[in-house]
Design an enzyme around this catalytic site. Structure first.
Site, PDB file in Angstrom:
ATOM      1  N   ARG A   1      -3.384   4.720  -1.930  1.00  0.00           N
ATOM      2  CA  ARG A   1      -3.201   3.381  -1.358  1.00  0.00           C
ATOM      3  C   ARG A   1      -2.920   2.316  -2.432  1.00  0.00           C
ATOM      4  O   ARG A   1      -2.062   1.456  -2.275  1.00  0.00           O
ATOM      5  CB  ARG A   1      -4.484   3.017  -0.593  1.00  0.00           C
TER       6      ARG A   1
ATOM      7  N   GLU B   1       1.688   3.823   3.062  1.00  0.00           N
ATOM      8  CA  GLU B   1       2.214   3.299   4.322  1.00  0.00           C
ATOM      9  C   GLU B   1       3.740   3.358   4.308  1.00  0.00           C
ATOM     10  O   GLU B   1       4.430   2.349   4.265  1.00  0.00           O
ATOM     11  CB  GLU B   1       1.677   1.870   4.524  1.00  0.00           C
TER      12      GLU B   1
ATOM     13  N   HIS C   1       0.846  -1.198   0.000  1.00  0.00           N
ATOM     14  CA  HIS C   1       0.000   0.000   0.000  1.00  0.00           C
ATOM     15  C   HIS C   1       0.879   1.245   0.000  1.00  0.00           C
ATOM     16  O   HIS C   1       1.736   1.415   0.861  1.00  0.00           O
ATOM     17  CB  HIS C   1      -0.937  -0.013   1.215  1.00  0.00           C
TER      18      HIS C   1
ATOM     19  N   HIS D   1       2.782  -3.718   6.651  1.00  0.00           N
ATOM     20  CA  HIS D   1       1.843  -2.605   6.427  1.00  0.00           C
ATOM     21  C   HIS D   1       1.907  -1.634   7.613  1.00  0.00           C
ATOM     22  O   HIS D   1       2.639  -1.836   8.565  1.00  0.00           O
ATOM     23  CB  HIS D   1       0.404  -3.139   6.319  1.00  0.00           C
TER      24      HIS D   1
ATOM     25  N   GLU E   1       1.110  -4.869  10.978  1.00  0.00           N
ATOM     26  CA  GLU E   1       0.700  -3.467  10.879  1.00  0.00           C
ATOM     27  C   GLU E   1       1.570  -2.703  11.869  1.00  0.00           C
ATOM     28  O   GLU E   1       1.413  -2.860  13.076  1.00  0.00           O
ATOM     29  CB  GLU E   1      -0.774  -3.299  11.257  1.00  0.00           C
TER      30      GLU E   1
HETATM   31  N1  ARG Z   1      -4.919  -3.480   6.634  1.00  0.00           N
HETATM   32  C1  ARG Z   1      -4.621  -4.608   5.791  1.00  0.00           C
HETATM   33  C2  ARG Z   1      -5.479  -4.538   4.547  1.00  0.00           C
HETATM   34  O1  ARG Z   1      -6.570  -4.020   4.603  1.00  0.00           O
HETATM   35  C3  ARG Z   1      -4.858  -5.871   6.551  1.00  0.00           C
HETATM   36  C4  ARG Z   1      -4.262  -7.044   5.925  1.00  0.00           C
HETATM   37  C5  ARG Z   1      -4.597  -8.302   6.685  1.00  0.00           C
HETATM   38  N2  ARG Z   1      -4.530  -9.432   5.815  1.00  0.00           N
HETATM   39  C6  ARG Z   1      -5.369  -9.614   4.809  1.00  0.00           C
HETATM   40  N3  ARG Z   1      -5.207 -10.634   4.072  1.00  0.00           N
HETATM   41  N4  ARG Z   1      -6.350  -8.842   4.585  1.00  0.00           N
HETATM   42  O2  ARG Z   1      -5.070  -4.970   3.509  1.00  0.00           O
HETATM   43 ZN    ZN Z   2      -1.767  -1.763   4.133  1.00  0.00          ZN
END
Ligand code: ARG
Ligand code: ZN
Length: 422
Positions: A240, A185, A182, A310, A384
């Site tokens: 993002r 980040e 992303h 992330h 995160e």
């Molecule tokens: N904040 C991340 C996202 O939205 C969380 C990732 C967690 N893992 C996942 N496979 N979504 O992408």
């Molecule tokens: Zn992210």
């Protein structure tokens, strides 16, 4: 006495004027906790209709009563948005009154600074600087570091990973870490650079990293989404997704962490290209996710640990995020995440939550961690990093070392456990 009084009055007046001035003309981050369904609807409306960027939750869909919303409001819509909130009696708190200043702080650099080398890893770097650093690192460490071209981005930028390999043991295992899926980040690419630098500097100095590098090859992809990252430096700090163009709308970009083939585009992702959680046209439709998936497919017999970095919110997550099902080795994963979080708490006095993604945050299908897990990489995590919303994506450079060191301890803890278990 009288002069003193006048002085104070003037001082305060000045302060008043200055803060007043700031709130009108600066980009801001607002924190809002909707109390009723009506307020929820207003917030959903604000975050979609106005030129704002939702920081938390990731999509308006998840806005609900009694949960904090973090909203980036650019200066030009600040007045309209605040008026709207006031009209509907939605209380808000200004989390950051002057985001511009923080953005400036984050991009203040760099290669031009003569003292730059000492604090290189405590600053954020442009894509060009990171590319330069990748080549330089490989060049300076010819016996241990190789550059691998994993693929290229939608706009044809190279996806370079570094391979750190300190010996040629037979049946050697490996771990993979990607950063910068992303774009906004920024602490994530900064961590990848930190991790590589730490590994090269502390091999044979620190027992843990020595054990890891003796037993594993380490692949690090510092910027998985170079087009988006570049865009956050030049055009929109809050971007993002990647920068791919869709056939059907003028909206740009797919969420690379919704583009993998793990319950692809079910609840928690969207087919609408205009959302932040657009899953793309089909699984691995995006060259960035396809490149990483291809690499991992080719190396799945050696790669035992998958890590994706992330920010923000301080969490150590593991599969599944794409369903509420429990992973087959859930208790192993939980134990590893728990130990990592405990160490962060003990050594850095910082709190990281941990658990299976879907149950800890929300359903989010199509993620790289779940996909890697289903490929057979049984130790798969998404971190995160800092912080928990104070600065959000605009974490000041002075926080980079703290954020990276605590994440590093988590990586070490988990990697050592993987070596022990496999
Ligand atoms: N904040 C991340 C996202 O939205 C969380 C990732 C967690 N893992 C996942 N496979 N979504 O992408
Ligand atoms: Zn992210």
């Amino acid at each position: 006495m009288a002069t003193l009084l006048i002085f104070f009055v003037l001082m305060n007046l000045d302060l008043l004027l200055r803060t007043g001035h700031c709130t009108e003309t600066r980009d801001q981050i607002l924190s809002i906790t909707p109390k009723t369904q009506e307020q929820v609807d207003i917030l959903k409306n604000v975050s979609t209709q106005y030129e704002t960027a939702l920081w938390q939750p990731v999509s308006p869909h998840y806005i609900k009563e009694e949960t904090q919303v973090h909203l980036f409001v650019p200066a030009n819509s600040s007045e309209t948005v605040k008026e709207l909130l006031q009209r509907h009696a939605v209380a808000h708190e200004v989390l950051l009154a002057n985001a511009n200043e923080l953005i400036e702080m984050q991009t203040r650099n760099d290669s031009t600074d003569p003292r730059s080398s000492a604090t290189f890893y405590e600053r954020y770097h442009s894509l060009e600087d990171i590319y330069y650093w990748i080549n330089r690192t490989a060049h300076d460490n010819p016996s241990t570091v190789k550059v691998i071209l994993v693929g290229s981005s939608y706009e044809k930028r190279p996806l370079y990973a570094l391979k750190l390999s300190f010996n040629d043991r037979p049946n050697k295992k490996a771990m993979w870490t990607d950063c910068g899926i992303h774009a906004r980040e920024w602490i994530s690419p900064a961590f990848c650079l930190w991790f590589v630098h730490y590994s090269l500097s502390f091999y044979k100095q620190n027992q843990d990293i020595t054990d890891i590098l003796d037993n594993m090859d380490v692949y690090v992809l510092p910027v998985m989404n170079p087009d988006g990252y570049k865009y956050t430096w030049t055009s929109n700090r809050m971007w993002r997704k990647n920068r791919s163009i869709s056939k059907t709308t003028s909206c740009i970009g797919a969420d690379l962490n919704r583009n993998f083939d793990a319950n692809w585009c079910t609840e928690g992702a969207s087919h609408n290209p205009c959302t932040e959680i657009y899953c793309g046209a089909f699984p691995e439709s995006e060259p960035e996710s396809q490149a990483v998936a291809d690499f991992l497919r080719r190396h799945k017999d050696t790669v035992q640990l998958y890590l994706s970095i992330h920010s923000y919110s301080q969490m150590l997550l593991f599969p599944y995020s794409c369903s509420l099902e429990e992973a087959e080795n859930h208790s192993d994963l939980l134990e590893m995440a728990e130990e990592a979080a405990q160490k962060i708490r003990r050594y850095y006095r910082n709190i990281y939550r941990y658990g299976a993604g879907a149950k800890t945050i929300y359903l989010a299908p199509g993620g790289s961690d779940d996909w890697a897990y289903n490929l057979g990489i049984k130790y798969s995590f998404t971190f995160e990093l800092q912080d928990r919303g104070r600065y959000g994506f605009l974490l000041p450079p002075s926080h980079i070392s703290g954020a990276c060191n605590e994440a590093l301890i988590a990586v070490k803890t988990i990697a050592l456990k993987v070596i022990e278990k496999t």
